[in-house]
Design a protein around this motif. Structure first.
Motif, PDB file in Angstrom:
ATOM      1  N   ARG A  92      -9.293  55.008 118.755  1.00  0.00           N
ATOM      2  CA  ARG A  92      -8.141  55.243 119.632  1.00  0.00           C
ATOM      3  C   ARG A  92      -7.550  56.635 119.431  1.00  0.00           C
ATOM      4  O   ARG A  92      -6.911  57.175 120.338  1.00  0.00           O
ATOM      5  CB  ARG A  92      -7.064  54.175 119.386  1.00  0.00           C
ATOM      6  N   ALA A  93      -7.759  57.230 118.253  1.00  0.00           N
ATOM      7  CA  ALA A  93      -7.172  58.548 117.949  1.00  0.00           C
ATOM      8  C   ALA A  93      -8.154  59.688 118.143  1.00  0.00           C
ATOM      9  O   ALA A  93      -7.861  60.820 117.739  1.00  0.00           O
ATOM     10  CB  ALA A  93      -6.657  58.557 116.512  1.00  0.00           C
ATOM     11  N   TRP A  94      -9.294  59.432 118.800  1.00  0.00           N
ATOM     12  CA  TRP A  94     -10.334  60.457 118.854  1.00  0.00           C
ATOM     13  C   TRP A  94      -9.882  61.714 119.598  1.00  0.00           C
ATOM     14  O   TRP A  94     -10.279  62.826 119.240  1.00  0.00           O
ATOM     15  CB  TRP A  94     -11.613  59.881 119.490  1.00  0.00           C
ATOM     16  N   ARG A  95      -9.050  61.544 120.639  1.00  0.00           N
ATOM     17  CA  ARG A  95      -8.604  62.724 121.384  1.00  0.00           C
ATOM     18  C   ARG A  95      -7.789  63.659 120.498  1.00  0.00           C
ATOM     19  O   ARG A  95      -7.963  64.886 120.532  1.00  0.00           O
ATOM     20  CB  ARG A  95      -7.785  62.294 122.601  1.00  0.00           C
ATOM     21  N   TRP A  96      -6.882  63.069 119.709  1.00  0.00           N
ATOM     22  CA  TRP A  96      -6.062  63.886 118.818  1.00  0.00           C
ATOM     23  C   TRP A  96      -6.920  64.566 117.752  1.00  0.00           C
ATOM     24  O   TRP A  96      -6.676  65.734 117.399  1.00  0.00           O
ATOM     25  CB  TRP A  96      -4.992  63.020 118.151  1.00  0.00           C
ATOM     26  N   VAL A  97      -7.912  63.855 117.257  1.00  0.00           N
ATOM     27  CA  VAL A  97      -8.785  64.426 116.231  1.00  0.00           C
ATOM     28  C   VAL A  97      -9.557  65.615 116.777  1.00  0.00           C
ATOM     29  O   VAL A  97      -9.692  66.655 116.116  1.00  0.00           O
ATOM     30  CB  VAL A  97      -9.750  63.348 115.686  1.00  0.00           C
ATOM     31  N   VAL A  98     -10.064  65.498 117.995  1.00  0.00           N
ATOM     32  CA  VAL A  98     -10.804  66.599 118.610  1.00  0.00           C
ATOM     33  C   VAL A  98      -9.891  67.813 118.801  1.00  0.00           C
ATOM     34  O   VAL A  98     -10.262  68.955 118.482  1.00  0.00           O
ATOM     35  CB  VAL A  98     -11.409  66.167 119.957  1.00  0.00           C
ATOM     36  N   VAL A  99      -8.675  67.573 119.297  1.00  0.00           N
ATOM     37  CA  VAL A  99      -7.735  68.678 119.519  1.00  0.00           C
ATOM     38  C   VAL A  99      -7.379  69.355 118.195  1.00  0.00           C
ATOM     39  O   VAL A  99      -7.379  70.591 118.085  1.00  0.00           O
ATOM     40  CB  VAL A  99      -6.464  68.156 120.226  1.00  0.00           C
ATOM     41  N   VAL A 100      -7.085  68.547 117.166  1.00  0.00           N
ATOM     42  CA  VAL A 100      -6.717  69.110 115.867  1.00  0.00           C
ATOM     43  C   VAL A 100      -7.891  69.868 115.251  1.00  0.00           C
ATOM     44  O   VAL A 100      -7.709  70.933 114.639  1.00  0.00           O
ATOM     45  CB  VAL A 100      -6.235  67.986 114.929  1.00  0.00           C
ATOM     46  N   SER A 101      -9.108  69.350 115.416  1.00  0.00           N
ATOM     47  CA  SER A 101     -10.289  70.019 114.863  1.00  0.00           C
ATOM     48  C   SER A 101     -10.467  71.403 115.479  1.00  0.00           C
ATOM     49  O   SER A 101     -10.705  72.391 114.771  1.00  0.00           O
ATOM     50  CB  SER A 101     -11.541  69.171 115.101  1.00  0.00           C
ATOM     51  N   PHE A 102     -10.325  71.486 116.795  1.00  0.00           N
ATOM     52  CA  PHE A 102     -10.492  72.777 117.459  1.00  0.00           C
ATOM     53  C   PHE A 102      -9.328  73.717 117.145  1.00  0.00           C
ATOM     54  O   PHE A 102      -9.525  74.931 116.994  1.00  0.00           O
ATOM     55  CB  PHE A 102     -10.643  72.581 118.966  1.00  0.00           C
ATOM     56  N   ALA A 103      -8.132  73.175 117.044  1.00  0.00           N
ATOM     57  CA  ALA A 103      -6.985  74.014 116.698  1.00  0.00           C
ATOM     58  C   ALA A 103      -7.132  74.561 115.280  1.00  0.00           C
ATOM     59  O   ALA A 103      -6.872  75.750 115.022  1.00  0.00           O
ATOM     60  CB  ALA A 103      -5.690  73.214 116.827  1.00  0.00           C
ATOM     61  N   PHE A 104      -7.573  73.712 114.372  1.00  0.00           N
ATOM     62  CA  PHE A 104      -7.776  74.139 112.987  1.00  0.00           C
ATOM     63  C   PHE A 104      -8.849  75.214 112.921  1.00  0.00           C
ATOM     64  O   PHE A 104      -8.698  76.223 112.217  1.00  0.00           O
ATOM     65  CB  PHE A 104      -8.172  72.933 112.137  1.00  0.00           C
ATOM     66  N   ALA A 105      -9.947  75.019 113.655  1.00  0.00           N
ATOM     67  CA  ALA A 105     -11.031  76.007 113.660  1.00  0.00           C
ATOM     68  C   ALA A 105     -10.578  77.322 114.276  1.00  0.00           C
ATOM     69  O   ALA A 105     -10.963  78.400 113.819  1.00  0.00           O
ATOM     70  CB  ALA A 105     -12.234  75.453 114.413  1.00  0.00           C
ATOM     71  N   ALA A 106      -9.741  77.244 115.317  1.00  0.00           N
ATOM     72  CA  ALA A 106      -9.256  78.465 115.965  1.00  0.00           C
ATOM     73  C   ALA A 106      -8.369  79.272 115.033  1.00  0.00           C
ATOM     74  O   ALA A 106      -8.445  80.506 114.975  1.00  0.00           O
ATOM     75  CB  ALA A 106      -8.499  78.112 117.240  1.00  0.00           C
ATOM     76  N   VAL A 107      -7.519  78.583 114.265  1.00  0.00           N
ATOM     77  CA  VAL A 107      -6.630  79.275 113.330  1.00  0.00           C
ATOM     78  C   VAL A 107      -7.423  79.857 112.160  1.00  0.00           C
ATOM     79  O   VAL A 107      -7.153  80.971 111.684  1.00  0.00           O
ATOM     80  CB  VAL A 107      -5.541  78.314 112.821  1.00  0.00           C
ATOM     81  N   ALA A 108      -8.418  79.104 111.700  1.00  0.00           N
ATOM     82  CA  ALA A 108      -9.177  79.525 110.524  1.00  0.00           C
ATOM     83  C   ALA A 108     -10.189  80.614 110.836  1.00  0.00           C
ATOM     84  O   ALA A 108     -10.681  81.280 109.925  1.00  0.00           O
ATOM     85  CB  ALA A 108      -9.886  78.330 109.904  1.00  0.00           C
TER      86      ALA A 108
END
Length: 259
Positions: free
Chosen positions: A189-205
Motif C-alpha cells: 500500500r505504501a509503494w508510491r511513497w517509497v518510489v517517490v522517497v527513493s528518487f528524491a533521496f537519489a536526487a539529493v545524494a
C-alpha cells in the motif's frame, strides 16, 4: 523481557560493535594511504573529465587536521569492515523472542545484509565522479579550487554510508515481517511513497544535472523494495498456512478429548 534486561543487552551489543570497529579501525590506520587514494579518486576523475587537473586539488589547512583526517578515515574503514558484526548484533537485538525455527533466519539476514550494504556503498562510489564533476565544473575559469580535504572526505563518506544503509531497507522490512510486525500488504500500500522517497533521496545524494545518475541509484533501491514485498508475501502465506494447520490440529484434539 524487563526494560532493564533490554538495556543491558543493548549495552553488551554496543560494546561488541565498538570493539569490532576499534580493532578493524587499526587496519584502516595501517592501510590509510591506500584508503585515502580510493576515496580521493572521484575528485581526481572529476577534475580530469572537466579538464581542471591543475586547478582542482585537495588541501589541508592545518597540521592537526592531518591527524584528525587519518582518524576519521580509519574509523570509516573500521565501520565498513565490521559490517558483518554490527549487522549480526542488530538482528540479534531486534529479534530476541523468536522461536528456534525463526532464529534460523539470522544467518540468511546477515548473509543478505552484508552484500547489500557493500553493494550500496560500491554503487554510490561508481556514481560519485558524475556528481563531483558537476560540482567541479562550477569553478570559474582562472580560479584555483583548493578543496578542503576534511569536507570532501566527509561528503564522500556520508554518501557511501547513506547508500549502504539505504540498501539495507529491504532486509529490515523482511525482518519486521518475520517477527510479525509488518505484513506484505501494508508494504504494498505504501509503494508510491517509497518510489517517490527513493528518487528524491537519489536526487539529493547525486547533485548532478544528468538524470542517469539519479536513476542509477534510485532504480535498484525501488527494485529491492519490491523484492522485499515478494519475500514477505511468501512468508505471510507460509505463516497463514501453518496457523490453519495448527488450528485444525487443535480442533481435532478438542473433538477427541473426553473433557
Amino acid at each position: 523481557m524487563p526494560l532493564g534486561a533490554h538495556l543491558r543487552e543493548l549495552r553488551n551489543r554496543v560494546v561488541v560493535v565498538a570493539v569490532a570497529v576499534t580493532v578493524l579501525s587499526v587496519v584502516g590506520w595501517v592501510f590509510y594511504d591506500e584508503v585515502f587514494a580510493v576515496l580521493g579518486r572521484p575528485l581526481a576523475v572529476a577534475a580530469a573529465e572537466a579538464g581542471r587537473e591543475d586547478d582542482v586539488t585537495l588541501n589541508i589547512g592545518s597540521v592537526v587536521g592531518v591527524f584528525d583526517l587519518k582518524v576519521r578515515v580509519s574509523v570509516f574503514t573500521g565501520v565498513l569492515l565490521a559490517s558483518p558484526v554490527w549487522l549480526w548484533q542488530l538482528w540479534a537485538f531486534i529479534t530476541p523472542g523468536l522461536t528456534r525455527r525463526e532464529k534460523r533466519y539470522a544467518t540468511a539476514f546477515v548473509t543478505a545484509s552484508v552484500p547489500l550494504f557493500l553493494g550500496g556503498v560500491a554503487l554510490a562510489y561508481t556514481a560519485l565522479p558524475r556528481a563531483v564533476t558537476f560540482l567541479v565544473e562550477l569553478t570559474p575559469e582562472g580560479i584555483v579550487n583548493l578543496v578542503d580535504t576534511s569536507m570532501y572526505l566527509g561528503f564522500v563518506m556520508r554518501i557511501l554510508l547513506a547508500f549502504g544503509i539505504a540498501f539495507l531497507l529491504p532486509v529490515v522490512l523482511v525482518a519486521l515481517n518475520v517477527i510479525g510486525v509488518l505484513q506484505a500488504r501494508s508494504m504494498l500500500r505504501a509503494w508510491r511513497w517509497v518510489v517517490v522517497v527513493s528518487f528524491a533521496f537519489a536526487a539529493v545524494a547525486t547533485p548532478s544535472p544528468e538524470v542517469t545518475a539519479m536513476f542509477f541509484l534510485a532504480v535498484p533501491m525501488t527494485l529491492l523494495f519490491f523484492v522485499a514485498i515478494g519475500i514477505s508475501a511468501l512468508n505471510d502465506r507460509r505463516r497463514a498456512r501453518r496457523d490453519r494447520e495448527e488450528g485444525y490440529g487443535g480442533l481435532a484434539d478438542e473433538e477427541v478429548s473426553p473433557l
